[in-house]
Design a protein around this motif. Structure first.
Motif, PDB file in Angstrom:
ATOM      1  N   VAL A 448      -2.219  -3.474  -5.228  1.00  0.00           N
ATOM      2  CA  VAL A 448      -2.819  -2.298  -4.584  1.00  0.00           C
ATOM      3  C   VAL A 448      -1.666  -1.386  -4.196  1.00  0.00           C
ATOM      4  N   LEU A 449      -1.684  -0.181  -4.751  1.00  0.00           N
ATOM      5  CA  LEU A 449      -0.554   0.742  -4.606  1.00  0.00           C
ATOM      6  C   LEU A 449      -1.010   2.063  -4.003  1.00  0.00           C
ATOM      7  N   LEU A 450      -0.475   2.399  -2.833  1.00  0.00           N
ATOM      8  CA  LEU A 450      -0.629   3.756  -2.301  1.00  0.00           C
ATOM      9  C   LEU A 450       0.456   4.614  -2.935  1.00  0.00           C
ATOM     10  N   SER A 451       0.045   5.516  -3.811  1.00  0.00           N
ATOM     11  CA  SER A 451       0.984   6.440  -4.455  1.00  0.00           C
ATOM     12  C   SER A 451       0.226   7.738  -4.692  1.00  0.00           C
ATOM     13  N   PRO A 452       0.162   8.621  -3.686  1.00  0.00           N
ATOM     14  CA  PRO A 452      -0.862   9.662  -3.626  1.00  0.00           C
ATOM     15  C   PRO A 452      -0.773  10.774  -4.662  1.00  0.00           C
ATOM     16  N   ALA A 453       0.417  11.029  -5.238  1.00  0.00           N
ATOM     17  CA  ALA A 453       0.615  12.150  -6.173  1.00  0.00           C
ATOM     18  C   ALA A 453       0.383  13.505  -5.511  1.00  0.00           C
ATOM     19  N   CYS A 454       0.301  13.528  -4.196  1.00  0.00           N
ATOM     20  CA  CYS A 454      -0.013  14.744  -3.429  1.00  0.00           C
ATOM     21  C   CYS A 454       0.723  14.704  -2.099  1.00  0.00           C
ATOM     22  N   ALA A 455       0.994  15.873  -1.563  1.00  0.00           N
ATOM     23  CA  ALA A 455       1.518  15.959  -0.197  1.00  0.00           C
ATOM     24  C   ALA A 455       0.461  15.486   0.797  1.00  0.00           C
ATOM     25  N   SER A 456       0.897  15.214   1.999  1.00  0.00           N
ATOM     26  CA  SER A 456       0.048  14.580   3.009  1.00  0.00           C
ATOM     27  C   SER A 456      -0.639  15.555   3.954  1.00  0.00           C
ATOM     28  N   TRP A 457      -0.299  16.852   3.867  1.00  0.00           N
ATOM     29  CA  TRP A 457      -0.577  17.752   4.986  1.00  0.00           C
ATOM     30  C   TRP A 457      -2.048  18.132   5.133  1.00  0.00           C
ATOM     31  N   ASP A 458      -2.904  17.742   4.200  1.00  0.00           N
ATOM     32  CA  ASP A 458      -4.336  17.995   4.407  1.00  0.00           C
ATOM     33  C   ASP A 458      -4.903  17.108   5.508  1.00  0.00           C
ATOM     34  N   MET A 459      -4.277  15.935   5.722  1.00  0.00           N
ATOM     35  CA  MET A 459      -4.801  14.996   6.719  1.00  0.00           C
ATOM     36  C   MET A 459      -3.748  14.483   7.695  1.00  0.00           C
ATOM     37  N   PHE A 460      -2.487  14.456   7.257  1.00  0.00           N
ATOM     38  CA  PHE A 460      -1.451  13.830   8.069  1.00  0.00           C
ATOM     39  C   PHE A 460      -0.281  14.788   8.304  1.00  0.00           C
ATOM     40  N   ALA A 461       0.478  14.512   9.342  1.00  0.00           N
ATOM     41  CA  ALA A 461       1.618  15.372   9.667  1.00  0.00           C
ATOM     42  C   ALA A 461       2.761  15.200   8.681  1.00  0.00           C
ATOM     43  N   SER A 462       2.829  14.047   8.016  1.00  0.00           N
ATOM     44  CA  SER A 462       3.931  13.758   7.116  1.00  0.00           C
ATOM     45  C   SER A 462       3.566  12.588   6.226  1.00  0.00           C
ATOM     46  N   TYR A 463       4.327  12.424   5.150  1.00  0.00           N
ATOM     47  CA  TYR A 463       4.114  11.243   4.306  1.00  0.00           C
ATOM     48  C   TYR A 463       4.481   9.970   5.075  1.00  0.00           C
ATOM     49  N   GLU A 464       5.425  10.071   6.041  1.00  0.00           N
ATOM     50  CA  GLU A 464       5.782   8.908   6.843  1.00  0.00           C
ATOM     51  C   GLU A 464       4.593   8.420   7.659  1.00  0.00           C
ATOM     52  N   GLN A 465       3.882   9.363   8.299  1.00  0.00           N
ATOM     53  CA  GLN A 465       2.700   8.976   9.069  1.00  0.00           C
ATOM     54  C   GLN A 465       1.660   8.327   8.160  1.00  0.00           C
ATOM     55  N   ARG A 466       1.445   8.922   6.992  1.00  0.00           N
ATOM     56  CA  ARG A 466       0.481   8.365   6.035  1.00  0.00           C
ATOM     57  C   ARG A 466       0.871   6.941   5.650  1.00  0.00           C
ATOM     58  N   GLY A 467       2.166   6.732   5.365  1.00  0.00           N
ATOM     59  CA  GLY A 467       2.624   5.409   4.969  1.00  0.00           C
ATOM     60  C   GLY A 467       2.493   4.382   6.071  1.00  0.00           C
ATOM     61  N   ARG A 468       2.807   4.778   7.297  1.00  0.00           N
ATOM     62  CA  ARG A 468       2.699   3.836   8.420  1.00  0.00           C
ATOM     63  C   ARG A 468       1.256   3.418   8.648  1.00  0.00           C
ATOM     64  N   ILE A 469       0.324   4.372   8.548  1.00  0.00           N
ATOM     65  CA  ILE A 469      -1.092   4.043   8.733  1.00  0.00           C
ATOM     66  C   ILE A 469      -1.565   3.118   7.612  1.00  0.00           C
ATOM     67  N   PHE A 470      -1.106   3.365   6.388  1.00  0.00           N
ATOM     68  CA  PHE A 470      -1.458   2.482   5.282  1.00  0.00           C
ATOM     69  C   PHE A 470      -0.988   1.055   5.565  1.00  0.00           C
ATOM     70  N   LYS A 471       0.264   0.912   5.998  1.00  0.00           N
ATOM     71  CA  LYS A 471       0.796  -0.434   6.263  1.00  0.00           C
ATOM     72  C   LYS A 471       0.024  -1.124   7.381  1.00  0.00           C
ATOM     73  N   GLU A 472      -0.302  -0.381   8.403  1.00  0.00           N
ATOM     74  CA  GLU A 472      -1.102  -0.936   9.505  1.00  0.00           C
ATOM     75  C   GLU A 472      -2.461  -1.405   8.999  1.00  0.00           C
ATOM     76  N   ALA A 473      -3.077  -0.594   8.123  1.00  0.00           N
ATOM     77  CA  ALA A 473      -4.393  -0.958   7.585  1.00  0.00           C
ATOM     78  C   ALA A 473      -4.318  -2.218   6.730  1.00  0.00           C
ATOM     79  N   VAL A 474      -3.238  -2.347   5.950  1.00  0.00           N
ATOM     80  CA  VAL A 474      -3.062  -3.548   5.131  1.00  0.00           C
ATOM     81  C   VAL A 474      -2.922  -4.779   6.010  1.00  0.00           C
ATOM     82  N   HIS A 475      -2.097  -4.676   7.044  1.00  0.00           N
ATOM     83  CA  HIS A 475      -1.877  -5.833   7.925  1.00  0.00           C
ATOM     84  C   HIS A 475      -3.134  -6.202   8.708  1.00  0.00           C
ATOM     85  N   ASN A 476      -4.040  -5.248   8.874  1.00  0.00           N
ATOM     86  CA  ASN A 476      -5.277  -5.512   9.613  1.00  0.00           C
ATOM     87  C   ASN A 476      -6.430  -5.955   8.726  1.00  0.00           C
ATOM     88  N   LEU A 477      -6.192  -6.074   7.432  1.00  0.00           N
ATOM     89  CA  LEU A 477      -7.268  -6.524   6.538  1.00  0.00           C
ATOM     90  C   LEU A 477      -7.775  -7.887   6.963  1.00  0.00           C
TER      91      LEU A 477
END
Length: 477
Positions: A448-477
């Protein structure tokens, strides 16, 4: 270019607060300039304003007043992300006022030799890697720029004994005039950021400004596998130190035996590839076996080649490269291993803000991939993703402004498992839903690969924020 003392008593406008605006305003004020900082955000959203006003610096929030830019302004320093179409910058252009970014200002006072690294993909990994190599070799590097610490802040502690290793974006480089790195590297050029630049010509011109002020005692590190980089080799004034994954070079850093194309990392079973350096006396130095490089994927071999060439230009001997090339295991949000659950492996590649970055990430794996992609809509049609989707992706979960576009391209690619996640008010919840959907599609052995091909600014302040939330979601599965 003006020397710092020339700004004493002059009006200088800093457009945009945030980290770089805060730091450059302090530096300009220390030179005796009359600094006015302006940000369109309201005052309650600009916590940096109090700190600047305590230093006697004027701060104007909540919009761009007409009188901000006038003929008496000596310089405008803009936040790199602010487009040149905004009113204050248009006014400055009409009045012939110089517009720069903070890296230009920082370069006026940097005591250390500057190593500048730019490119459409691989900048952060290569910059970090060079920092690790130079540290291992005792060269006292300071890593700064687009990677996190503003250059204008980092130069305050730099001496001639240091090496300033700077990641540079096209946004930053566009706002330069006298910026002069001793070593400049262009990794590659891909179609991206056209919403900002307006055309590929402007994007390429901005990237290549990194070489504009170099002289023949400097080094230009160029990727001979990229046609634009290759074309620059005859144009730059600096000494060219090339690198290639697909060509034996008469001089430079390359792979032996070379790759025949960008996706055949495993094509020659039983053949051990090595990174080598052929010096100007035609002596070949073997640096490291490709399989021993610390981070996987064919494109990271290119990053290792670039990091090696840059480091050699900085005075590191080839024999000193093997250990830091083997010991480096990557950068957060760049093909970052997150975890494994039910024999499904999760990777965070949130830094993939364009299609080329996503394609190269997909090509890094032999396993079937469940891709999570989507984000800010910059008007792309994503057709260039088609071959990689067909050859590497079994299922896809799309989100963000581009979710419907990506779902259509996935359908055209023949992918049967397609999920589209609706955007809810809580952007983090949207991404969590996408992770859950991807986990449901995944089979044992899948990636399972998060690789958005797009900037994050439609929903997130940065790609870093997007990545951190993804990692948190994975660990909470």
């Amino acid at each position: 270019m003006l020397l710092p003392e020339a700004y004493r008593g002059q009006d200088v406008v800093v457009l945009g607060l945030a980290k770089s605006g805060l730091q450059v305003a302090k530096v300009l004020a220390s030179w005796g300039a009359n600094v006015i900082v302006n940000d369109k955000k309201d005052r309650d959203q600009s916590p940096e304003a109090d700190e600047l006003e305590a230093l006697g610096i004027s701060v104007i929030c909540g919009g761009h007043p007409d009188e901000l830019i006038h003929p008496g302004v000596a310089l405008v320093v803009k936040n790199p992300g602010i487009p040149y179409s905004v009113k204050p910058l248009q006014q400055a252009l009409q009045l012939g006022i110089e517009i720069v970014t903070e890296i230009e200002v920082a370069s006026y006072i940097c005591a250390a030799p500057i190593i500048g690294i730019t490119g459409s993909n691989g900048k952060t990994t290569t910059t970090t890697w060079v920092g690790k190599i130079l540290e291992h070799a005792g060269k006292h590097p300071i890593v700064a720029g687009n990677i996190g610490t503003p250059l204008v802040q980092a130069v305050a502690k730099a001496t001639a004994e240091n090496r300033m290793v700077v990641e540079l974006s096209s946004f930053q480089l566009k706002g330069t005039s006298a910026f002069h790195p001793h070593i400049a590297c262009l990794l590659n050029v891909a179609e991206t950021h056209l919403d900002y630049h307006g055309s590929m010509d402007d994007y390429i011109a901005s990237k290549t400004k990194i070489f504009a002020n170099q002289i023949n005692s400097d080094f230009a590190v160029l990727n001979m596998d990229d046609p634009i980089c290759r074309g620059l080799a005859a144009e730059v004034s600096a000494k060219v130190l090339p690198f290639s994954g697909k060509e034996r070079l008469e001089f430079g850093v390359y792979v032996e035996p070379p790759y025949s194309n960008d996706s055949d990392a495993d094509a020659s079973e039983g053949v051990a590839r090595h990174v080598v350096y052929r010096d100007q006396d035609a002596q070949v130095h073997t640096i490291i076996e490709v399989d021993h490089i610390g981070i996987p994927a064919r494109y990271n071999v290119d990053n290792a080649l670039a990091a090696s060439a840059i480091s050699i230009a900085a005075g590191v001997s080839p024999s000193e490269l093997r250990v830091p090339l083997a010991d480096f295991h990557g950068v957060e949000h760049r093909l970052e291993f997150v975890g494994k659950k039910n024999d499904v492996t999760y990777y965070n590649n949130s830094k993939a803000t364009n299609t080329i970055a996503t394609i190269t990430a997909l090509q890094a794996f032999q396993e079937d991939i469940i891709l999570i992609a989507g984000g800010l809509d910059r008007g792309l049609d994503f057709q260039d993703l088609m071959p990689a989707l067909q050859s590497h992706v079994r299922g896809i979960v799309t989100l963000g402004e581009t979710r419907e576009k990506l779902a259509r391209v996935a359908e055209e690619a023949g992918i049967l498992d397609i999920k589209t996640v609706d955007t809810v008010e809580d952007a983090a919840e949207t991404l969590r839903n996408a992770v859950v959907q991807a986990a449901q599609l995944a089979r044992p052995g899948d990636i399972v690969l998060l690789s958005p091909a797009c900037a994050s600014w439609d929903m997130f302040a940065s790609y870093e924020q997007r990545g951190r939330i993804f990692k948190e979601a994975v660990h909470n599965l």
